[in-house]
Design a protein around this motif. Sequence first.
Motif, PDB file in Angstrom:
ATOM      1  N   SER A  33       8.759  -7.818  -0.631  1.00 16.47           N
ATOM      2  CA  SER A  33       8.006  -6.646  -0.172  1.00 16.47           C
ATOM      3  C   SER A  33       7.028  -7.037   0.931  1.00 16.47           C
ATOM      4  O   SER A  33       6.602  -8.187   1.025  1.00 16.47           O
ATOM      5  N   VAL A  34       6.687  -6.080   1.730  1.00 14.48           N
ATOM      6  CA  VAL A  34       5.706  -6.293   2.797  1.00 14.48           C
ATOM      7  C   VAL A  34       4.386  -6.753   2.187  1.00 14.48           C
ATOM      8  O   VAL A  34       3.758  -7.696   2.679  1.00 14.48           O
ATOM      9  N   SER A  54       8.626  -2.291  11.882  1.00 20.33           N
ATOM     10  CA  SER A  54       9.205  -1.881  10.608  1.00 20.33           C
ATOM     11  C   SER A  54       9.429  -3.110   9.730  1.00 20.33           C
ATOM     12  O   SER A  54       9.373  -4.249  10.202  1.00 20.33           O
ATOM     13  N   ARG A  55       9.709  -2.868   8.472  1.00 16.44           N
ATOM     14  CA  ARG A  55      10.064  -3.938   7.542  1.00 16.44           C
ATOM     15  C   ARG A  55      11.329  -4.652   8.039  1.00 16.44           C
ATOM     16  O   ARG A  55      11.431  -5.876   7.982  1.00 16.44           O
TER      17      ARG A  55
END
Length: 193
Positions: A33-34, A54-55
Amino acid sequence: MRNASPRSKEATHQRIVDAAARAIRHSGYDGTSVADIMKQAGLTHGGFYAHFASREAMLAEAADRAGAESIATSARIAAAAPPGQALQAMMCAYLSKEHVRNLERGCPVAALGSEMPRQAPEVRRAATRRIKEMIDSVARHLPDWGQAGAHEQALVMVSTMVGTLMLARAVDDPKLSDSLLESALKHFAPAGP
């Protein structure tokens, strides 16, 4: 409050990419996860979008970095090998117990290959570029490099190396894991005279 200098921002960006490159190999793309990556980089989640659109953009850079690290390691091993033994040295390092245990710093293809078809195009593109470099690196160290069949031989060798490493990591039987490594090495990199 002053904005960070371009050099400081780049250093922070690289710290995030380094953390992401380790995290994807350890936890997979979907398990990364970020928020976790930013925490590992020692930063707050809120600063993420100052560095990435973005991710997926971050994951693409992480895949590229992980691939570059793996290729650089192989190149160092090949350069340190005695003349004519670079390919054997590369294979012995790749198909080693240490590499089996070193998931976070090891080959991203073996760690993430099964997840790749479900990734965004930019992530797949970055990984594909590094896989091609891996194949080219093996091909360059083949005795018949430049001749017909060398590229195909490199394709088979890389596929076998990656598959063997994946299986050696997957099984919960240490003896089977060791046997997988030893069998592939015996087949492709027999001991010298």
